[in-house]
Design a protein around this motif. Structure first.
Motif, PDB file in Angstrom:
ATOM      1  N   MET A 180      31.489  46.232  44.093  1.00  0.00           N
ATOM      2  CA  MET A 180      31.546  47.677  44.013  1.00  0.00           C
ATOM      3  C   MET A 180      30.655  48.298  45.080  1.00  0.00           C
ATOM      4  O   MET A 180      31.052  49.281  45.698  1.00  0.00           O
ATOM      5  N   LYS A 181      29.464  47.727  45.274  1.00  0.00           N
ATOM      6  CA  LYS A 181      28.556  48.284  46.267  1.00  0.00           C
ATOM      7  C   LYS A 181      29.137  48.187  47.673  1.00  0.00           C
ATOM      8  O   LYS A 181      28.876  49.041  48.508  1.00  0.00           O
ATOM      9  N   ALA A 182      29.921  47.150  47.907  1.00  0.00           N
ATOM     10  CA  ALA A 182      30.537  46.970  49.228  1.00  0.00           C
ATOM     11  C   ALA A 182      31.790  47.821  49.389  1.00  0.00           C
ATOM     12  O   ALA A 182      32.352  47.886  50.475  1.00  0.00           O
ATOM     13  N   GLY A 183      32.219  48.466  48.309  1.00  0.00           N
ATOM     14  CA  GLY A 183      33.402  49.314  48.394  1.00  0.00           C
ATOM     15  C   GLY A 183      34.713  48.574  48.295  1.00  0.00           C
ATOM     16  O   GLY A 183      35.773  49.147  48.516  1.00  0.00           O
ATOM     17  N   ARG A 184      34.683  47.302  47.944  1.00  0.00           N
ATOM     18  CA  ARG A 184      35.909  46.517  47.848  1.00  0.00           C
ATOM     19  C   ARG A 184      36.476  46.500  46.440  1.00  0.00           C
ATOM     20  O   ARG A 184      37.571  46.014  46.230  1.00  0.00           O
ATOM     21  N   LEU A 185      35.713  47.010  45.490  1.00  0.00           N
ATOM     22  CA  LEU A 185      36.137  47.032  44.097  1.00  0.00           C
ATOM     23  C   LEU A 185      35.828  48.418  43.537  1.00  0.00           C
ATOM     24  O   LEU A 185      34.714  48.910  43.680  1.00  0.00           O
ATOM     25  N   ALA A 186      36.820  49.035  42.930  1.00  0.00           N
ATOM     26  CA  ALA A 186      36.631  50.373  42.363  1.00  0.00           C
ATOM     27  C   ALA A 186      36.879  50.318  40.864  1.00  0.00           C
ATOM     28  O   ALA A 186      37.990  50.015  40.425  1.00  0.00           O
ATOM     29  N   PRO A 187      35.862  50.599  40.069  1.00  0.00           N
ATOM     30  CA  PRO A 187      36.065  50.590  38.616  1.00  0.00           C
ATOM     31  C   PRO A 187      36.965  51.745  38.197  1.00  0.00           C
ATOM     32  O   PRO A 187      36.835  52.862  38.713  1.00  0.00           O
ATOM     33  N   LEU A 188      37.881  51.466  37.293  1.00  0.00           N
ATOM     34  CA  LEU A 188      38.803  52.498  36.815  1.00  0.00           C
ATOM     35  C   LEU A 188      38.281  53.187  35.568  1.00  0.00           C
ATOM     36  O   LEU A 188      38.484  54.392  35.386  1.00  0.00           O
ATOM     37  N   ALA A 189      37.650  52.426  34.677  1.00  0.00           N
ATOM     38  CA  ALA A 189      37.150  52.986  33.421  1.00  0.00           C
ATOM     39  C   ALA A 189      36.200  51.985  32.784  1.00  0.00           C
ATOM     40  O   ALA A 189      36.189  50.810  33.147  1.00  0.00           O
ATOM     41  N   ILE A 190      35.422  52.476  31.828  1.00  0.00           N
ATOM     42  CA  ILE A 190      34.576  51.602  31.030  1.00  0.00           C
ATOM     43  C   ILE A 190      34.973  51.754  29.569  1.00  0.00           C
ATOM     44  O   ILE A 190      35.536  52.779  29.173  1.00  0.00           O
ATOM     45  N   ALA A 191      34.677  50.735  28.775  1.00  0.00           N
ATOM     46  CA  ALA A 191      35.126  50.722  27.380  1.00  0.00           C
ATOM     47  C   ALA A 191      34.050  51.169  26.398  1.00  0.00           C
ATOM     48  O   ALA A 191      34.226  51.029  25.200  1.00  0.00           O
ATOM     49  N   SER A 192      32.944  51.713  26.885  1.00  0.00           N
ATOM     50  CA  SER A 192      31.904  52.181  25.969  1.00  0.00           C
ATOM     51  C   SER A 192      32.250  53.572  25.445  1.00  0.00           C
ATOM     52  O   SER A 192      33.207  54.202  25.896  1.00  0.00           O
ATOM     53  N   ASP A 193      31.452  54.054  24.487  1.00  0.00           N
ATOM     54  CA  ASP A 193      31.743  55.343  23.880  1.00  0.00           C
ATOM     55  C   ASP A 193      31.331  56.522  24.747  1.00  0.00           C
ATOM     56  O   ASP A 193      31.763  57.644  24.521  1.00  0.00           O
ATOM     57  N   LYS A 194      30.480  56.279  25.739  1.00  0.00           N
ATOM     58  CA  LYS A 194      30.098  57.340  26.669  1.00  0.00           C
ATOM     59  C   LYS A 194      29.914  56.737  28.051  1.00  0.00           C
ATOM     60  O   LYS A 194      29.805  55.524  28.212  1.00  0.00           O
ATOM     61  N   ARG A 195      29.889  57.582  29.044  1.00  0.00           N
ATOM     62  CA  ARG A 195      29.750  57.107  30.414  1.00  0.00           C
ATOM     63  C   ARG A 195      28.439  56.369  30.613  1.00  0.00           C
ATOM     64  O   ARG A 195      27.431  56.691  30.007  1.00  0.00           O
ATOM     65  N   SER A 196      28.473  55.407  31.491  1.00  0.00           N
ATOM     66  CA  SER A 196      27.295  54.605  31.785  1.00  0.00           C
ATOM     67  C   SER A 196      26.419  55.319  32.811  1.00  0.00           C
ATOM     68  O   SER A 196      26.932  55.791  33.832  1.00  0.00           O
ATOM     69  N   PRO A 197      25.108  55.377  32.575  1.00  0.00           N
ATOM     70  CA  PRO A 197      24.223  55.939  33.600  1.00  0.00           C
ATOM     71  C   PRO A 197      24.296  55.148  34.915  1.00  0.00           C
ATOM     72  O   PRO A 197      24.036  55.696  35.975  1.00  0.00           O
ATOM     73  N   ALA A 198      24.685  53.880  34.827  1.00  0.00           N
ATOM     74  CA  ALA A 198      24.816  53.066  36.037  1.00  0.00           C
ATOM     75  C   ALA A 198      26.076  53.425  36.827  1.00  0.00           C
ATOM     76  O   ALA A 198      26.140  53.204  38.032  1.00  0.00           O
ATOM     77  N   LEU A 199      27.072  53.986  36.138  1.00  0.00           N
ATOM     78  CA  LEU A 199      28.345  54.373  36.769  1.00  0.00           C
ATOM     79  C   LEU A 199      28.756  55.764  36.264  1.00  0.00           C
ATOM     80  O   LEU A 199      29.782  55.910  35.596  1.00  0.00           O
ATOM     81  N   PRO A 200      27.984  56.796  36.581  1.00  0.00           N
ATOM     82  CA  PRO A 200      28.229  58.105  35.986  1.00  0.00           C
ATOM     83  C   PRO A 200      29.572  58.748  36.352  1.00  0.00           C
ATOM     84  O   PRO A 200      30.060  59.610  35.622  1.00  0.00           O
ATOM     85  N   ASP A 201      30.177  58.320  37.452  1.00  0.00           N
ATOM     86  CA  ASP A 201      31.461  58.905  37.860  1.00  0.00           C
ATOM     87  C   ASP A 201      32.663  58.159  37.308  1.00  0.00           C
ATOM     88  O   ASP A 201      33.805  58.550  37.555  1.00  0.00           O
TER      89      ASP A 201
END
Length: 111
Positions: free
Chosen positions: A1-22
């Protein structure tokens, strides 16, 4: 992700992650799934309540430490803390949720 080769689509937690706020949650995208991993500290049955309270206080103090929070956040771990009663309730809720999912999906273990 940091290299820009992987883009997360969503997370399965109940609220957004502070590590991935967008990154939105699955629920935000219309998929009502909450399946976050979690960790906790348990003590053997019969541990004296005073010992449980002391451990809980010390663990919560560690989880409030900004250095600890920063390190864990870099690993994608959001710290929560709380009381033994809150954690007991959470374990029961998670057990009931996943038991219902397994039952409703008619899942069975195979040896």
């Amino acid at each position: 992700m940091k290299a820009g080769r992987l883009a997360p689509l969503a997370i399965a937690s109940d609220k957004r992650s502070p590590a991935l706020p967008d990154v939105p949650t699955l629920t935000e995208l219309g998929i009502p799934v909450v399946a976050a991993s979690w960790w906790g500290v348990l003590a053997p049955a019969g541990t004296p309540p005073a010992v449980i309270r002391k451990l809980n206080t010390q663990l919560n103090d560690v989880l409030k430490d900004k250095a600890v929070q920063g390190f864990l956040l870099e690993q994608g771990i959001h710290t929560v803390g709380g009381t033994p009663e809150q954690f007991t309730q959470y374990i029961h809720e998670e057990s009931e949720k996943w038991q219902a999912i397994v039952r409703d999906a008619n899942l069975h273990l195979q040896n």
